[in-house]
Design a protein around this motif. Structure first.
Motif, PDB file in Angstrom:
ATOM      1  N   PHE A 118      -2.744  -3.729   1.835  1.00  0.00           N
ATOM      2  CA  PHE A 118      -1.529  -2.981   2.151  1.00  0.00           C
ATOM      3  C   PHE A 118      -1.589  -1.649   1.421  1.00  0.00           C
ATOM      4  O   PHE A 118      -2.007  -1.589   0.261  1.00  0.00           O
ATOM      5  N   MET A 135      -4.189  -8.659   7.334  1.00  0.00           N
ATOM      6  CA  MET A 135      -3.117  -9.459   6.757  1.00  0.00           C
ATOM      7  C   MET A 135      -2.988 -10.753   7.574  1.00  0.00           C
ATOM      8  O   MET A 135      -3.109 -10.725   8.800  1.00  0.00           O
ATOM      9  N   SER A 145      -3.517  -6.107  11.656  1.00  0.00           N
ATOM     10  CA  SER A 145      -3.909  -4.800  11.132  1.00  0.00           C
ATOM     11  C   SER A 145      -3.119  -3.740  11.866  1.00  0.00           C
ATOM     12  O   SER A 145      -2.756  -3.927  13.035  1.00  0.00           O
ATOM     13  N   VAL A 196      -1.713  -1.730   7.041  1.00  0.00           N
ATOM     14  CA  VAL A 196      -2.087  -3.097   6.708  1.00  0.00           C
ATOM     15  C   VAL A 196      -3.438  -3.374   7.367  1.00  0.00           C
ATOM     16  O   VAL A 196      -3.709  -2.890   8.469  1.00  0.00           O
TER      17      VAL A 196
END
Length: 168
Positions: free
Chosen positions: A97, A121, A141, A118
């Motif tokens: 992040f 994740m 993402s 991101v």
């Protein structure tokens, strides 16, 4: 100048916070035939200037009413000449992040702009956080570019893209 200053014979000088006082008129006496002006400088540059570096192994933070586990968080914040730059990085839900941007504090309302990213994740953990019972898989993402004014969520504008890889 404001009306009060104008009534007192004061007028703003160019180039900052200065005030010029007018001397008495020539009718006030012979000694005033060489009229002078005095300049009084008022104020100072009170714009904050600082640098802050922050690191935390765990930094739980509420986002949209749910606590998210930001881990290995680091932040660099620099303020100079009415502009604050920030660069924040962490692990979030097994992915990366980042939040990077600026805030202009030199005028009201303060305007900001930035980007959230991101990468990889866990979409499963994300879905379980915001929709318990929803079963899914994959990695999330994406990015979100944004701009707005502090204290005014209606002024928030932005665009971005999110991609779920290996989802089900």
């Amino acid at each position: 100048p404001c009306r009060r200053c104008a009534k007192k014979g004061l007028r703003g000088a160019s180039g900052g916070n200065a005030v010029q006082r007018r001397q008495p008129s020539p009718e006030a006496g012979a000694r005033d035939h060489q009229s002078r002006q005095s300049v009084v400088r008022l104020g100072a540059d009170l714009t904050p200037e600082y640098t802050v570096q922050f690191a935390a192994g765990s930094f739980p933070y509420s986002v949209f009413g749910k606590d998210l586990p930001f881990e290995n968080a680091s932040a660099d914040v620099k303020a100079k000449a009415g502009n604050v730059e920030f660069d924040i990085k962490s692990k979030l839900l097994a992915g990366d992040f980042s939040l990077k941007g600026t805030v202009d504090i030199s005028a009201k309302p303060e305007k900001y702009r930035g980007e959230i990213k991101v990468d990889a994740m866990s979409f499963r953990r994300f879905a379980q956080t915001y929709s318990p019972g929803y079963d899914t898989d994959g990695d999330l993402s994406g990015y979100f570019d944004f701009m707005g004014e502090l204290g005014n969520w209606q002024a928030l504008k932005g665009s971005g893209v999110g991609i779920i890889v290996n989802g089900k």
